[in-house]
Design a protein around this motif. Structure first.
Motif, mmCIF file in Angstrom:
data_model
loop_
_atom_site.group_PDB
_atom_site.id
_atom_site.type_symbol
_atom_site.label_atom_id
_atom_site.label_comp_id
_atom_site.label_asym_id
_atom_site.label_seq_id
_atom_site.Cartn_x
_atom_site.Cartn_y
_atom_site.Cartn_z
ATOM 1 N N LEU A 55 90.326 24.225 -50.703
ATOM 2 C CA LEU A 55 90.355 24.494 -49.268
ATOM 3 C C LEU A 55 89.246 25.489 -48.911
ATOM 4 C CD1 LEU A 55 92.355 23.196 -47.454
ATOM 5 C CD2 LEU A 55 93.795 25.225 -47.554
ATOM 6 N N ALA A 56 89.122 26.524 -49.763
ATOM 7 C CA ALA A 56 88.104 27.545 -49.539
ATOM 8 C C ALA A 56 86.713 26.926 -49.585
ATOM 9 C CB ALA A 56 88.236 28.641 -50.590
ATOM 10 N N LEU A 67 94.059 25.993 -53.039
ATOM 11 C CA LEU A 67 93.433 27.042 -52.232
ATOM 12 C C LEU A 67 91.935 27.104 -52.473
ATOM 13 C CD1 LEU A 67 96.266 29.625 -52.762
ATOM 14 C CD2 LEU A 67 95.688 28.510 -50.625
ATOM 15 N N VAL A 68 91.532 26.947 -53.741
ATOM 16 C CA VAL A 68 90.100 27.046 -54.038
ATOM 17 C C VAL A 68 89.345 25.896 -53.363
ATOM 18 C CG1 VAL A 68 88.397 26.859 -55.874
ATOM 19 C CG2 VAL A 68 90.325 28.393 -56.142
ATOM 20 N N LEU A 87 94.182 25.360 -57.346
ATOM 21 C CA LEU A 87 93.230 24.311 -56.982
ATOM 22 C C LEU A 87 93.293 24.012 -55.485
ATOM 23 C CD1 LEU A 87 93.379 21.744 -59.926
ATOM 24 C CD2 LEU A 87 91.589 23.375 -59.346
ATOM 25 N N MET A 90 86.014 24.851 -46.473
ATOM 26 C CA MET A 90 85.769 25.633 -45.266
ATOM 27 C C MET A 90 84.413 26.330 -45.325
ATOM 28 S SD MET A 90 89.562 27.214 -44.711
ATOM 29 C CE MET A 90 89.230 28.191 -43.261
#
Lengths: 540, 355
Positions: free
Chosen positions: B106-107, B103-104, B101, B110
């Motif tokens: 954050l992705a 990283l997703v 969660l 961005m």
């Protein structure tokens, strides 16, 4: 003494000046910032491979701190109770400890394995993209060759890693590998004993695979990736044809900030998906397989997905063995040799030289920076589909025992279906793919000449029905346009040419209102929607 | 580089220049023309812009919270294996969910930032640095040819040959220890042709206990190992053997079939037969025994062997029968081997005689 004033706001500029005084990087730095990247989803596939490789390096370094490649037998006394007291190798024991007694070890093991599967998968799909769009043509043949080499290195690297935990599956894989090496004419037995340091399995193979897996092969992969990317920067990206795009420019967005923000986000996305897979989906549960024992195997022992096609080719091979008599001694060429040594050899060499073979046949010596749509090169698209079909038959045959078991089919029937399918399906796929490509080509031409189908049916006074077509350009007396095909998408739906008003944003309720002419204020200005004035019948 | 003709078009000290004019000029000097550049929000601070800024901020906050969750579960969650279903089993899933969660989100933050907030732009970079420069090519070519002239390789054949003679052994010397250290002779000792079995060696179970003929039930099978120290370990990976007691009619069928192969002729003991368990195709243990049809299947590549006909392959890629181990009983009534296998065990290899 007066205290020197420290101004934080001036710090970045002052630092930059100091650095540039010493290195003069202003110009190369700006050139990098300004590098233009074309935008298309298919260009992201190679990035997935790159990002999963980074995840592999990170997670692999962690695993290497705890793994021990020794094949020395020892008694397992870790926290996984069902295996306690069993004689296992140090390698298997340390892999179990990684899974049960190192905090977060299982998570990183599974992350490493999932990332490896994704790495090879992304390489393969990236290769498909490069192949079907003709991105490998001059001047990029060398980068294509490096890509093919990277695929096989990833394959070897994956197999070496699969062998390390010394569980029942990895031992079985190694045993088959030893049989493959043994099958090579003349030198086979020498290479096999030299590789294993004597008889299979011996005591050194894991030490050797370990150094291959953590140092030699990743080092070569890393070096080749660096060259792969350096060539990409030097030669710049290919791009799809489109407005303003020519063979001598690149149209897109600059690397900083737009592209790098999106690419950074994409890296996080790949990393995040791997993390989710690693946490939620069990992979390679070596504690269920047990330690490798030469006498033990179970049904449905399948290798990782990228090795399955070789397993399939081995299964489909008929029992053909060549036996010779030379100088009073008998010699054997075992059946394993053809599907596991000769076939991969062909599968390496053909793609490696494909760019040159194709250029020779098409007599095309020009430099290409514009991509081709697969439909516009039917023979290549058909060849690719033929190769993929060949591969898929082998791949499915690699799991034919599981399919036979689950679907209650005879195993022998599955084998025969694979043998026949391997010969019959690829040519069929060639034919079908070529017809589809030609059909799509024709449809593009048709729309360019007759216009887009509007779905509006008109009845003439004499009772005939027409579908009204919206021409894409000026028409002649018969309602035909003389538009040339530009190698790019031809709009085939009315809303592609602005027949519909742009939607208002907002999830539950609109957050903006239309301007009097029907547009959305935040939208980039677009040309007004075409009026339905030039209506042709679509028929001559 | 790609510039030249643009230099001097713009006076960098001109006070009327905006910063973006400088950006555009810099790009131009790098061969990049910014042909379209427009802010996403012509009117700053619109409702839509605020909404996007809010949702991106929310994504960052969720990412941070999930990251915190990851650290907390990593430190505090119990993780040691405990049998049964318990909270420890959730350790790895918790790590996956929280890190995933983080990283997703954050992705998403961005990518949304890049796609919705950054100005819209179309930049065109030209490729004129990719057109070969023939003058450069000539100059470099001449320089390279001159190197060869300076060395005089063409003029001095003796030196050329001597250098070649001198360098080749150096290359071989570098390769010799790398390869030479690894080489092992497969024929001395002849490990491919022999196993650990031999005259009088007992057939033992995995726990090294010897076996009496009556220990195997009719139609039953058992994996046996040579009764020597370490006989059941991977040090003798070619020795595992399958001991099968056939039903009477199958046994007599096999006995008559065995007479056709001299080495198999006298190898059975009563209705007991011992075949090598190592598949003659790729070396997997051929261990799936179908009692009703007397077929032995190797699960790796599905070779099938007919037990009542000298274990000949009847389907799949295997080409050779499984070798039969000659067996009898010793003075104490335990099963023993009469000799080693009369045939090499396991997968084929080049030097294997074609008998």
């Amino acid at each position: 003494m007066k205290r020197r004033k420290f101004d934080l706001a001036e710090l970045p500029e002052a630092t930059a000046v100091q650095v540039d005084d010493r290195l003069q990087i202003a110009s190369p730095l700006r050139r990098m910032f300004n590098k233009v990247f074309p935008d298309h989803w298919s260009f992201l596939l190679g990035e997935i491979a790159l990002y999963s490789f980074i995840v592999l390096l990170l997670s692999g370094t962690f695993l290497a701190l705890f793994y021990d490649p020794s094949m020395q037998e020892t008694k397992y006394d870790g926290s996984f109770t069902p295996l306690r007291g069993i004689e296992v190798s140090q390698a298997y024991r340390s892999s179990l400890d990684l899974s049960f007694d190192v905090r977060g070890g299982l998570f990183l093991r599974q992350m490493h394995h999932w990332a490896a599967l994704l790495f090879v998968a992304a390489i393969v799909v990236h290769m498909f993209r490069t192949f079907f769009t003709g991105a490998f043509r001059k001047p990029r043949e060398l980068n294509w060759i490096i890509g093919v080499l990277l695929f096989w290195l990833a394959f070897l690297e994956g197999f070496a890693g699969y062998s390390l935990p010394d569980d029942a599956l990895s031992g079985t894989g190694l045993r088959i590998a030893s049989a493959i090496v043994l099958s090579i004419p003349i030198v086979g037995s020498w290479v096999a004993t030299s590789l294993f340091g004597g008889e299979f399995p011996g005591h050194v193979i894991l030490d050797r695979f370990y150094i291959l897996h953590v140092f030699l092969i990743p080092g070569i992969i890393l070096a080749l990736i660096v060259v792969h990317l350096a060539l990409l920067v030097k030669q710049k990206h290919t791009q799809w044809p489109g407005p303003g795009r020519t063979n001598s420019n690149v149209v897109g967005i600059r690397m900083f900030p737009a592209f790098s923000v999106k690419a950074g986000g994409f890296f996080m996305l790949v990393f995040g998906v791997i993390a989710l897979l690693a946490g939620l989906f069990q992979i390679n549960p070596i504690w269920l397989f047990g330690p490798y024992k030469a006498a033990v195997v179970s049904a449905a022992s399948q290798p990782d997905w990228y090795v399955m096609f070789l397993d399939g080719s081995t299964r489909l091979m008929p029992a053909w063995e060549l036996r010779f008599h030379l100088f009073g001694h008998g010699y054997t060429l075992p059946p394993v040799f053809w599907p596991t040594v000769v076939l991969p050899g062909i599968l390496t060499m053909l793609p490696l030289f494909y760019p040159f073979i194709e250029a020779r046949f098409t007599k095309d010596k020009a430099v290409h920076h514009l991509l081709q749509r697969p439909r516009d090169v039917p023979f290549r698209t058909a060849l690719g589909c033929m190769a993929i079909t060949f591969y898929l038959v082998l791949f499915i045959s690699g799991g034919n025992d599981v399919i036979a078991d689950k679907l209650k089919i005879s195993l022998n029937a599955m084998t025969w279906a694979g043998r026949i399918g391997l010969l019959v399906l690829p040519p069929l796929a060639y034919y079908v793919a070529q017809r589809i490509a030609l059909g799509l080509q024709q449809h593009d031409r048709e729309v360019l000449a007759h216009g887009v189908e509007t779905g509006i049916i008109r009845r003439d006074p004499d009772g005939r029905f027409y579908e009204v077509h919206q021409p894409l350009g000026p028409v002649d007396d018969h309602g035909h346009s003389e538009l040339e095909y530009a190698g790019w998408v031809v709009p085939k739906k009315m809303n592609r040419i602005g027949a519909l008003l742009p939607t208002l944003r907002g999830f539950f309720y609109p957050v903006e209102s239309r301007t009097p002419d029907g547009h959305v204020p935040s939208d980039a200005p677009i040309s007004p929607a075409p009026q339905h004035q030039e209506i042709g019948s679509g028929r001559s | 580089m790609s510039v030249g003709h643009h230099n001097g078009d713009v006076d960098l000290d001109d006070p009327r220049l905006t910063r973006f004019d400088l950006v555009r000029e810099g790009a131009r000097r790098d061969g990049v023309e910014i042909v379209h550049y427009a802010p996403r929000f012509p009117v700053p601070g619109s409702r839509r812009e605020k909404r996007i800024v809010r949702s991106i901020s929310l994504m960052f906050v969720i990412a941070g919270l999930a990251g915190l969750g990851f650290v907390v579960s990593y430190i505090a969650w119990p993780f040691h294996y405990k049998p049964g279903f318990n909270i420890n089993k959730w350790f790895t899933p918790m790590l996956g969910i929280t890190l995933g969660l983080t990283l997703v989100f954050l992705a998403l933050a961005m990518i949304t930032w890049g796609k919705k907030l950054l100005p819209e732009e179309i930049a065109v970079q030209d490729r004129h640095d990719q057109i070969p420069d023939h003058a450069e090519r000539r100059l470099t070519g001449a320089t390279m040819l001159n190197m060869a002239d300076e060395l005089g390789i063409a003029r001095r054949p003796l030196l050329r040959r001597a250098a070649l003679f001198g360098l080749l052994p150096v290359g071989a010397a570098a390769a010799a220890p790398l390869i030479g250290g690894l080489i092992k002779d497969p024929h001395n000792p002849d490990i491919l042709e022999h196993t650990a079995w031999g005259k009088g060696i007992r057939l033992v179970r995995d726990d090294l206990t010897p076996i009496r003929p009556e220990d195997v039930s009719v139609g039953g099978q058992m994996t046996v190992f040579p009764g020597i120290p370490g006989g059941n370990t991977n040090d003798h990976a070619d020795s595992p053997t399958l001991l099968i007691r056939l039903r009477d009619e199958d046994a007599s069928k096999l006995r008559s079939a065995a007479t056709k192969i001299p080495e198999n002729a006298d190898s059975m003991y009563g209705n007991l037969v011992a075949y090598s368990k190592i598949c003659t195709h790729a070396g997997c243990p051929a261990s799936l025994f179908e009692q009703q049809t007397n077929i032995l299947l190797c699960p790796c590549h599905q070779s099938q062997f007919d037990i009542t006909n000298n274990a000949r392959p009847i389907f799949g890629p295997a080409t050779r029968r499984l070798p039969m181990l000659p067996i009898t009983v010793d003075d104490e009534g335990f099963l023993v081997a009469k000799s080693d296998y009369q045939q090499p065990v396991g997968p084929g290899f080049w030097e294997r005689s074609s008998s």
